[in-house]
Design an enzyme around this catalytic site. Structure first.
Site, mmCIF file in Angstrom:
data_model
loop_
_atom_site.group_PDB
_atom_site.id
_atom_site.type_symbol
_atom_site.label_atom_id
_atom_site.label_comp_id
_atom_site.label_asym_id
_atom_site.label_seq_id
_atom_site.Cartn_x
_atom_site.Cartn_y
_atom_site.Cartn_z
ATOM 1 N N GLU A 6 0.811 -1.274 0.130
ATOM 2 C CA GLU A 6 -0.057 -0.056 -0.012
ATOM 3 C C GLU A 6 1.049 1.274 0.202
ATOM 4 O O GLU A 6 1.853 1.336 0.753
ATOM 5 C CB GLU A 6 -0.956 -0.079 1.230
ATOM 6 C CG GLU A 6 -1.823 1.103 1.280
ATOM 7 C CD GLU A 6 -2.581 1.389 2.568
ATOM 8 O OE1 GLU A 6 -3.516 1.681 2.858
ATOM 9 O OE2 GLU A 6 -2.138 0.511 3.703
ATOM 10 N N LYS A 32 -9.623 2.829 -3.453
ATOM 11 C CA LYS A 32 -10.120 2.305 -2.314
ATOM 12 C C LYS A 32 -11.326 2.676 -1.862
ATOM 13 O O LYS A 32 -11.814 3.901 -2.345
ATOM 14 C CB LYS A 32 -9.248 2.749 -0.936
ATOM 15 C CG LYS A 32 -9.447 2.139 0.317
ATOM 16 C CD LYS A 32 -8.388 2.418 1.303
ATOM 17 C CE LYS A 32 -8.687 1.543 2.526
ATOM 18 N NZ LYS A 32 -7.890 1.988 3.729
ATOM 19 N N CYS A 67 -5.722 -2.404 2.417
ATOM 20 C CA CYS A 67 -5.478 -2.108 3.781
ATOM 21 C C CYS A 67 -6.775 -2.982 4.443
ATOM 22 O O CYS A 67 -7.096 -3.825 4.164
ATOM 23 C CB CYS A 67 -5.186 -0.643 4.142
ATOM 24 S SG CYS A 67 -4.964 -0.488 6.061
#
Length: 531
Positions: free
Chosen positions: A289, A352, A405
């Site tokens: 990430e 995301k 994440c």
């Protein structure tokens, strides 16, 4: 002995009652990674049953006042559970202590105090349907099942350390998640853990012990049956080879302007190194990430260096910040995964969807910014969420389902647009939390998404735990926390779980409805309420 212990617990009052509930909840944390001590659950939940037994149910009072003592007991239980299980979140605020140390009590005590409201709700609902023996165990399982389901989506959702994970410490014990989903596993965990409280009961209570033993055996044997049918680990692999790069960059250096070039050089060097003997040359290189310390759209030199590194047959998948310019407005920034080819061209990307509140964006932004608050991430205005999850095209015949994440902790949010995925890719940066239980808990939750979906997972974490997980939750390759190394391996095959893919809210509603009917049926003919 059980009768004597239960009687002593029921006789506690005041601060002793609250302390017992707090300690029982804190002890329950030992069922979660990295400890995986199942015994703790068989201690904590019987204590909670007896503490709720002691909660007075005065029929002369209104409904809320009648249920309030049980709710307070549940809150103390939850507060102990979440303080002991989530204290490590405070480590993220110490990375930039000058800026965020003031918020440490909010993270370490405030968040657990809020999450404990779900356990308060669980105990209150359970007490509403409370009855002797087996009935109260089913009521407790129903109350916590409902609360855990609500915790998965209310207030943006935070199902971290969901109770169901306690029953899934090994791949064999993970397979039931493909049937019951995370909520169902939580219901099962509460029922099994609370069942020792039935040892002091009569015939109906003892029948509950047999039911608990039957469900526990079914959980174990189903997992053993699935793995017995599964190919041996590593026997069924695709022709796609993957390299995972784990550089273990200290979080304090990650966005330091003076360190960016050195960080980028380290990624390039680790990605270019030849594979060890017997390991495949990678088709796909995976960075974690926000690995790239630049905005690539405005840093052509960085894209040129990636183009020099990636061969014609390779693709780089990297976590990066993606900038989207908006005419006459400030740019938008996304936490993304980018696919980059040997020409330095971004061929696909996925942003995301589920951002971390206060970490990646600021809720009630105008109000909180006027008070001088900001999100932890170092990004002007924080990140913008994507409207939908986009399955990222890697190369011909290979599409990955991206989980960035903590998106990996939400089993019911794996919907996507695009082609059918052949694997899950999870990129993360757990360096925020150091060597604490946090990264181990995060990895376990991601691991179980593979079981639920029947998809292998490629997981790249900045400082670990990086791994390749097969579609049965078995770890085929792994880099431990803080290791500096690469993984070179072939991607395992996908498979379709016995009951199909993607457990969702449907399973939760069926299980909870069945439990509610059972609670009502037991309460009517057999109820003898505690006073």
């Amino acid at each position: 002995m059980i009768n004597g212990l239960g009687g002593r617990i029921r006789s506690l009052s005041g601060w002793q009652h609250a302390l017992a509930a707090f300690l029982a909840g804190a002890f329950l944390t030992l069922t979660q990674p990295p400890f995986d001590i199942l015994f703790a659950g068989f201690v904590s939940f019987p204590l909670l049953v007896w503490l709720i037994d002691a909660s007075r149910f005065d029929s002369d009072k209104g409904l809320i006042r009648r249920l309030l003592p049980a709710a307070i007991t549940g809150w103390w239980f939850g507060f102990g559970y979440f303080v002991a299980g989530l204290w490590w979140i405070g480590a993220a605020l110490l990375v930039d202590a000058d800026e965020f140390a003031w918020a440490l009590p909010l993270a370490v005590l405030g968040l657990p105090a809020f999450l404990a409201l779900f356990h308060a709700f669980a105990a209150m609902v359970a007490r509403l349907f409370w009855s002797d023996g087996l009935g109260r165990i089913l009521a407790l399982a129903f109350g916590f099942g409902l609360a855990e389901w609500l915790r998965s989506f209310l207030f943006t959702g935070f199902p971290w350390n969901a109770l169901g994970y306690a029953l899934m410490p090994t791949p064999m014990l993970m397979q039931s998640a493909a049937i019951a989903g995370l909520t169902g596993m939580g219901v099962l965990a509460v029922f099994l853990f609370a069942s020792p409280a039935l040892l002091a009961g009569g015939r109906l209570a003892r029948s509950g012990l047999f039911l608990a033993a039957f469900l526990a055996a079914g959980h174990v044997f189903y997992g053993a049956w699935v793995l017995a049918k599964a190919p041996p680990m590593g026997a069924e692999e695709t022709t796609l080879s993957v390299r995972i790069v784990q550089p273990s960059i200290a979080q304090s250096l990650k966005w330091d302007d003076g360190e960016r070039r050195a960080i980028f050089d380290k990624f390039i060097a680790m990605s270019k190194q030849p594979p060890a003997a017997g390991r495949p040359v990678p088709d796909v290189i995976v960075w974690p990430e926000t690995a790239v310390p630049y905005i690539l759209s405005s840093t052509p030199d960085a894209l040129a260096r990636i183009a020099d590194m990636v061969t014609d047959e390779q693709v780089l998948l990297t976590g990066a910040v993606r900038e989207e310019t908006v005419p006459r407005r400030n740019s938008r920034y996304y936490n993304s995964i980018l696919a980059i080819n040997s020409h330095g061209r971004i061929t696909d990307y996925s942003d995301k969807v589920h951002l971390v509140p206060f970490g990646e964006y600021l809720p009630f932004e105008r109000l909180l910014r006027s008070l001088g608050l900001q999100e932890v991430v170092e990004m002007p205005g924080g990140f913008t969420p994507a409207r939908a999850r986009h399955a990222i095209n890697v190369m011909e015949g290979q599409t990955f389902l991206p989980l960035i994440c903590y998106e990996a902790i939400f089993p019911d949010e794996l919907g996507y647009t695009g082609r059918k995925p052949t694997a899950i890719i999870n990129v993360t940066n757990d360096a925020w939390y150091g060597d604490t239980p946090g990264p181990y808990q995060h990895f376990r939750q991601a691991q179980i998404r593979s079981v639920e979906q029947g998809l292998p997972m490629v997981r790249a974490a900045n400082n670990g735990i990086s791994a390749i997980v097969d579609a049965y939750g078995r770890i085929t390759e792994e880099l431990p926390l803080d290791a500096v190394d690469v993984i070179d391996a072939y991607l395992p095959q996908a498979h379709v779980p016995f009951w199909g893919r993607s457990p969702s809210g449907r399973e939760a509603l069926v299980i909870l409805s069945t439990l509610l009917i059972a609670c009502l049926w037991l309460r009517l003919p057999f109820s003898r309420r505690f006073h």
